[in-house]
Design an enzyme around this catalytic site. Structure first.
Site, PDB file in Angstrom:
ATOM      1  N   GLY A 184      46.467  34.506 -21.214  1.00 31.69           N
ATOM      2  CA  GLY A 184      45.804  35.350 -22.480  1.00 31.69           C
ATOM      3  C   GLY A 184      44.484  34.515 -23.223  1.00 31.69           C
ATOM      4  N   LYS A 185      43.741  35.295 -22.225  1.00 34.41           N
ATOM      5  CA  LYS A 185      42.865  34.454 -22.039  1.00 34.41           C
ATOM      6  C   LYS A 185      42.155  35.882 -23.365  1.00 34.41           C
ATOM      7  CE  LYS A 185      41.138  35.035 -17.834  1.00 34.41           C
ATOM      8  NZ  LYS A 185      43.035  34.724 -17.357  1.00 34.41           N
TER       9      LYS A 185
ATOM     10  N   VAL B 273      51.303  31.991 -31.282  1.00 35.70           N
ATOM     11  CA  VAL B 273      52.916  32.084 -31.241  1.00 35.70           C
ATOM     12  C   VAL B 273      53.082  33.917 -31.400  1.00 35.70           C
ATOM     13  CG1 VAL B 273      53.253  29.521 -32.422  1.00 35.70           C
ATOM     14  CG2 VAL B 273      52.416  31.496 -34.490  1.00 35.70           C
TER      15      VAL B 273
ATOM     16  N   THR C 219      47.323  44.554 -14.663  1.00 40.83           N
ATOM     17  CA  THR C 219      46.564  45.617 -13.970  1.00 40.83           C
ATOM     18  C   THR C 219      47.654  46.025 -12.592  1.00 40.83           C
ATOM     19  OG1 THR C 219      44.583  43.449 -14.024  1.00 40.83           O
ATOM     20  CG2 THR C 219      44.376  45.433 -11.739  1.00 40.83           C
TER      21      THR C 219
ATOM     22  N   ALA D  50      41.158  41.514 -13.402  1.00 40.91           N
ATOM     23  CA  ALA D  50      41.917  40.789 -14.066  1.00 40.91           C
ATOM     24  C   ALA D  50      42.111  42.176 -15.125  1.00 40.91           C
ATOM     25  CB  ALA D  50      40.398  41.124 -14.985  1.00 40.91           C
ATOM     26  N   GLY D  51      43.766  41.737 -16.027  1.00 38.02           N
ATOM     27  CA  GLY D  51      44.017  42.830 -16.883  1.00 38.02           C
ATOM     28  C   GLY D  51      43.779  41.310 -18.358  1.00 38.02           C
ATOM     29  N   HIS D  52      43.111  41.794 -19.012  1.00 33.69           N
ATOM     30  CA  HIS D  52      43.561  40.999 -20.740  1.00 33.69           C
ATOM     31  C   HIS D  52      43.344  41.499 -21.503  1.00 33.69           C
ATOM     32  CE1 HIS D  52      39.160  38.673 -19.571  1.00 33.69           C
ATOM     33  NE2 HIS D  52      40.699  38.096 -17.902  1.00 33.69           N
ATOM     34  N   THR D  53      44.440  41.772 -22.414  1.00 33.66           N
ATOM     35  CA  THR D  53      45.005  42.243 -23.072  1.00 33.66           C
ATOM     36  C   THR D  53      44.234  41.760 -24.575  1.00 33.66           C
ATOM     37  OG1 THR D  53      46.887  42.031 -22.029  1.00 33.66           O
ATOM     38  CG2 THR D  53      47.152  43.318 -24.036  1.00 33.66           C
TER      39      THR D  53
ATOM     40  N   GLY E 258      51.160  45.695 -12.647  1.00 34.60           N
ATOM     41  CA  GLY E 258      52.697  45.768 -13.070  1.00 34.60           C
ATOM     42  C   GLY E 258      53.454  44.734 -12.198  1.00 34.60           C
ATOM     43  N   ARG E 259      52.710  44.158 -11.149  1.00 36.48           N
ATOM     44  CA  ARG E 259      54.052  43.112 -10.139  1.00 36.48           C
ATOM     45  C   ARG E 259      54.330  42.023 -11.409  1.00 36.48           C
ATOM     46  NH1 ARG E 259      50.146  41.359  -5.727  1.00 36.48           N
ATOM     47  NH2 ARG E 259      48.558  40.910  -7.337  1.00 36.48           N
TER      48      ARG E 259
ATOM     49  N   THR F  24      41.289  34.443  -5.620  1.00 36.73           N
ATOM     50  CA  THR F  24      40.476  35.081  -5.591  1.00 36.73           C
ATOM     51  C   THR F  24      38.891  34.660  -4.685  1.00 36.73           C
ATOM     52  OG1 THR F  24      39.368  36.729  -6.795  1.00 36.73           O
ATOM     53  CG2 THR F  24      39.236  35.015  -8.214  1.00 36.73           C
TER      54      THR F  24
ATOM     55  N   GLN G 264      40.535  35.618 -14.653  1.00 38.84           N
ATOM     56  CA  GLN G 264      41.256  35.239 -13.509  1.00 38.84           C
ATOM     57  C   GLN G 264      41.987  33.454 -13.917  1.00 38.84           C
ATOM     58  OE1 GLN G 264      38.612  36.505 -11.042  1.00 38.84           O
ATOM     59  NE2 GLN G 264      40.248  38.073 -11.712  1.00 38.84           N
TER      60      GLN G 264
ATOM     61  N   ASP H 120      45.891  35.016 -16.485  1.00 40.86           N
ATOM     62  CA  ASP H 120      46.728  35.916 -17.456  1.00 40.86           C
ATOM     63  C   ASP H 120      48.106  34.505 -18.342  1.00 40.86           C
ATOM     64  OD1 ASP H 120      46.793  37.908 -15.998  1.00 40.86           O
ATOM     65  OD2 ASP H 120      48.414  37.204 -15.067  1.00 40.86           O
TER      66      ASP H 120
HETATM   67  P1  GDP Z   1      44.941  37.353 -19.694  1.00 40.61           P
HETATM   68  O1  GDP Z   1      44.225  38.285 -18.087  1.00 40.61           O
HETATM   69  O2  GDP Z   1      44.723  35.505 -19.181  1.00 40.61           O
HETATM   70  O3  GDP Z   1      44.194  37.897 -20.732  1.00 40.61           O
HETATM   71  O4  GDP Z   1      46.176  37.724 -20.227  1.00 40.61           O
HETATM   72  P2  GDP Z   1      46.972  38.552 -20.066  1.00 40.61           P
HETATM   73  O5  GDP Z   1      46.471  39.454 -21.034  1.00 40.61           O
HETATM   74  O6  GDP Z   1      46.995  39.144 -18.625  1.00 40.61           O
HETATM   75  O7  GDP Z   1      48.412  38.115 -20.214  1.00 40.61           O
HETATM   76  C1  GDP Z   1      49.196  37.961 -21.737  1.00 40.61           C
HETATM   77  C2  GDP Z   1      49.789  38.436 -21.853  1.00 40.61           C
HETATM   78  O8  GDP Z   1      50.215  37.399 -22.943  1.00 40.61           O
HETATM   79  C3  GDP Z   1      49.406  39.670 -22.752  1.00 40.61           C
HETATM   80  O9  GDP Z   1      50.294  40.675 -23.160  1.00 40.61           O
HETATM   81  C4  GDP Z   1      49.382  39.259 -23.850  1.00 40.61           C
HETATM   82  O10 GDP Z   1      49.154  39.994 -25.419  1.00 40.61           O
HETATM   83  C5  GDP Z   1      50.292  37.969 -24.472  1.00 40.61           C
HETATM   84  N1  GDP Z   1      50.569  36.846 -25.443  1.00 40.61           N
HETATM   85  C6  GDP Z   1      48.734  36.070 -25.847  1.00 40.61           C
HETATM   86  N2  GDP Z   1      49.288  35.056 -26.446  1.00 40.61           N
HETATM   87  C7  GDP Z   1      50.701  35.228 -26.729  1.00 40.61           C
HETATM   88  C8  GDP Z   1      51.767  34.430 -27.767  1.00 40.61           C
HETATM   89  O11 GDP Z   1      51.191  33.651 -28.210  1.00 40.61           O
HETATM   90  N3  GDP Z   1      52.877  34.917 -27.939  1.00 40.61           N
HETATM   91  C9  GDP Z   1      53.113  36.607 -27.353  1.00 40.61           C
HETATM   92  N4  GDP Z   1      54.486  36.358 -27.545  1.00 40.61           N
HETATM   93  N5  GDP Z   1      52.304  37.393 -26.395  1.00 40.61           N
HETATM   94  C10 GDP Z   1      51.635  36.721 -25.882  1.00 40.61           C
HETATM   95  P1  IMO Z   2      43.283  37.774 -15.099  1.00 43.11           P
HETATM   96  O1  IMO Z   2      41.629  37.733 -15.574  1.00 43.11           O
HETATM   97  C1  IMO Z   2      46.219  36.715 -12.501  1.00 43.11           C
HETATM   98  C2  IMO Z   2      45.747  36.826  -8.073  1.00 43.11           C
HETATM   99  C3  IMO Z   2      46.360  38.321  -7.759  1.00 43.11           C
HETATM  100  C4  IMO Z   2      46.105  37.252  -6.138  1.00 43.11           C
HETATM  101  C5  IMO Z   2      44.768  36.820  -5.768  1.00 43.11           C
HETATM  102  C6  IMO Z   2      43.752  37.214  -5.075  1.00 43.11           C
HETATM  103  O2  IMO Z   2      43.571  38.991 -15.551  1.00 43.11           O
HETATM  104  O3  IMO Z   2      43.984  36.586 -15.423  1.00 43.11           O
HETATM  105  P2  IMO Z   2      42.369  39.207  -5.668  1.00 43.11           P
HETATM  106  O4  IMO Z   2      42.677  40.725  -5.844  1.00 43.11           O
HETATM  107  O5  IMO Z   2      41.473  38.811  -6.613  1.00 43.11           O
HETATM  108  O6  IMO Z   2      41.337  39.128  -3.910  1.00 43.11           O
HETATM  109  O7  IMO Z   2      43.665  39.029  -5.528  1.00 43.11           O
HETATM  110  O8  IMO Z   2      44.127  36.071  -6.833  1.00 43.11           O
HETATM  111  N1  IMO Z   2      44.449  37.509  -9.142  1.00 43.11           N
HETATM  112  C7  IMO Z   2      45.228  37.067 -10.456  1.00 43.11           C
HETATM  113  N2  IMO Z   2      46.212  36.417 -11.199  1.00 43.11           N
HETATM  114  N3  IMO Z   2      45.957  37.314 -13.482  1.00 43.11           N
HETATM  115  C8  IMO Z   2      44.107  37.666 -12.714  1.00 43.11           C
HETATM  116  O9  IMO Z   2      43.196  38.233 -13.832  1.00 43.11           O
HETATM  117  C9  IMO Z   2      43.887  38.194 -11.750  1.00 43.11           C
HETATM  118  N4  IMO Z   2      43.335  38.449 -10.251  1.00 43.11           N
HETATM  119  C10 IMO Z   2      43.421  38.138  -9.491  1.00 43.11           C
HETATM  120  O10 IMO Z   2      47.088  38.486  -8.040  1.00 43.11           O
HETATM  121  O11 IMO Z   2      47.629  36.477  -5.387  1.00 43.11           O
HETATM  122 MG    MG Z   3      45.710  38.859 -17.159  1.00 39.05          MG
END
Ligand code: GDP
Ligand code: IMO
Ligand code: MG
Length: 430
Positions: free
Chosen positions: A15-16, A418, A304, A39-42, A306-307, A239, A224, A13
């Site tokens: 910000g990939k 930013v 992914t 994974a949950g990428h935004t 909501g935790r 994971t 991850q 998470d």
């Molecule tokens: P990922 O799993 O690494 O792709 O990251 P996530 O999408 O799970 O979580 C990153 C969150 O931060 C998302 O809601 C993005 O839109 C947000 N985000 C990414 N870069 C920035 C930033 O520079 N500033 C702010 N405020 N939000 C950001």
């Molecule tokens: P992105 O790609 C953050 C964490 C879970 C748990 C551990 C094992 O969005 O960064 P799993 O379901 O993979 O067996 O869970 O890994 N986890 C993540 N935490 N971002 C993720 O993906 C994750 N994918 C798995 O919360 O601690």
């Molecule tokens: Mg994520």
């Protein structure tokens, strides 16, 4: 042009997705190489929010071919839902745009039921996402998994799924006292999935090789983060797949000679979802402040599940470790804007245990929970920095925060984000 790999440098998470989107415009291919829909990428583009779980973040750009690589485990049900969602947002999800490696593995309702049963029975919970990831990779490693290539033969696929469910039902019933799954109904669904996804199946390793041979850019999208890596992370709170650089080679079927940049995505503070050690965790006011209340889309609640994410100060000990594990050529820093208004801003650059200070971890991630972070306080800044577009637009204290990360880790920063919108980014070296 070579293969650039984007890897999470923390516990996921970082910000990939947002960073992939920032650099994907020029790429011929964007390819996910590991994990599944844990994974949950935004990606936020022109006010629209795209949430990707299986499909590479490059899909938001019209150009790149998007590949789900051989290192992934793919739940077709989730993939279908994700494609429907993207189509509703105007994105092309045709077989011309999305290819699935024939060697990727299929994740089924049995894996999900087993994941939940295993987690329920565990004395020390991992806090998995409950998406079936561990059981799917276990089957793959035990050499009895179902590969995506079976989706090209709907009848054979349905037969294999039925046998797989019947076999797994024995474990569900006998070991976990859970009700069995309906093998016939699931087999029938997979017959449909095969018809939908069959045309997407390809030898994606060959597609990547062709692109690289003709001088095109390929971006490998990690899922991850390094500290969740099966081998190098905080085992067993990890994971079940390789999340780092090694996973990019095996999970795409590409050689190391093609490697260009290794980009470590770093959030300006530390977060973690699920259980496991977290030395700089802040459970009080600071933790709540970093997390946000959930009213903003970027607040720290899982994309992914909501935790609420656990939050804490940036840990440079862990960043140095990540940089070394992956040979990172650069860091990209995200969410610097969230630190506005905090004073001081703390960083951890060393650990202490039993009166001794450690600048390096003696045994990797082992025993991480036995260390106490040693903090350095840096001056904070009050200004909202979301409008900054150059280094000079930032308050001096924010600039010094970024420079301190470079100095303490020896890794140059190339971009600083930013805000979550496309344009809210600073090219650091310019
Ligand atoms: P990922 O799993 O690494 O792709 O990251 P996530 O999408 O799970 O979580 C990153 C969150 O931060 C998302 O809601 C993005 O839109 C947000 N985000 C990414 N870069 C920035 C930033 O520079 N500033 C702010 N405020 N939000 C950001
Ligand atoms: P992105 O790609 C953050 C964490 C879970 C748990 C551990 C094992 O969005 O960064 P799993 O379901 O993979 O067996 O869970 O890994 N986890 C993540 N935490 N971002 C993720 O993906 C994750 N994918 C798995 O919360 O601690
Ligand atoms: Mg994520």
């Amino acid at each position: 042009m070579p293969l650039h790999v984007i890897i999470g440098a923390q516990w996921g998470d970082e910000g990939k997705g947002r960073i992939l989107d920032a650099i994907a415009g020029e790429a011929a291919i964007v390819a996910r190489f590991s994990g599944g829909d844990n994974a949950g990428h935004t990606v936020t583009a022109d006010g629209k929010i795209f949430r990707l779980h299986l499909i590479p973040s490059g899909i938001v750009h019209p150009g790149p071919l998007c590949i789900l690589g051989s290192g992934m485990v793919i739940n077709p049900q989730r993939l279908l839902a994700e494609m429907d969602q993207l189509r509703a947002q105007g994105v092309d999800c045709s077989p011309e745009r999305i290819k699935i490696s024939h060697a990727a593995h299929i994740l089924t309702p049995l894996h999900i039921a087993l994941d939940q049963a295993e987690e329920g029975a565990r004395e020390k919970k991992i806090g998995t996402t409950g998406r079936g990831i561990g059981p799917a990779f276990s089957e793959k490693t035990a050499r009895c998994g179902l590969r995506a290539e079976t989706l090209t033969q709907p009848e054979e696929c349905a037969d294999k799924i039925k046998a797989h469910i019947l076999r797994g039902n024995r474990t569900l019933e006998k070991l976990y006292s859970q009700p069995p799954l309906d093998a016939d109904a699931i087999a029938a669904t997979f017959f449909q999935f095969a018809q939908t996804f069959g045309p997407h199946i390809a030898d994606t390793s060959a597609l990547v090789a062709d692109a690289l041979r003709s001088g095109k850019t390929v971006l490998a999208e990690g899922a991850q983060g390094t500290l969740l890596d099966l081998d190098q992370g905080t085992y067993p709170f990890v994971t079940s797949s390789p999340t780092g650089i090694a996973g990019a080679f095996s999970g795409l079927g590409v050689g190391a000679r093609e490697l260009g940049r290794v980009i470590g995505v770093v959030k300006a503070f530390q977060t973690r979802v699920g259980e496991g050690p977290f030395p700089t965790e802040q459970t009080g006011e600071i933790g709540n402040r970093l997390r946000g209340t959930g009213s903003m889309p970027w607040d720290e609640f899982g994309t992914t599940t909501g935790r609420p994410r656990r939050c804490g100060w940036l840990d440079l000990m862990l960043l140095r470790y990540s940089a070394r594990q992956n040979g990172m050529t650069e860091f990209v820093l995200t969410k610097l804007d969230i630190l506005s208004g905090l004073n001081p801003v703390r960083i951890c650059a060393a650990y202490e245990r039993g009166g001794k200070t450690y600048p390096e971890l003696p045994l990797g991630m082992s025993g991480l929970e036995t260390f106490r972070p040693v903090y350095t306080d840096l001056p904070g800044w009050d200004e909202d920095i979301r409008n900054a577009r150059t280094k000079e637009d930032l308050p001096a204290a924010a600039r010094r925060y970024v420079e301190r990360i470079e100095k303490e880790t020896g890794v140059p920063v190339s971009l600083v984000s930013v805000g979550s919108e496309r344009e809210e980014i600073i090219h650091w070296k310019k």
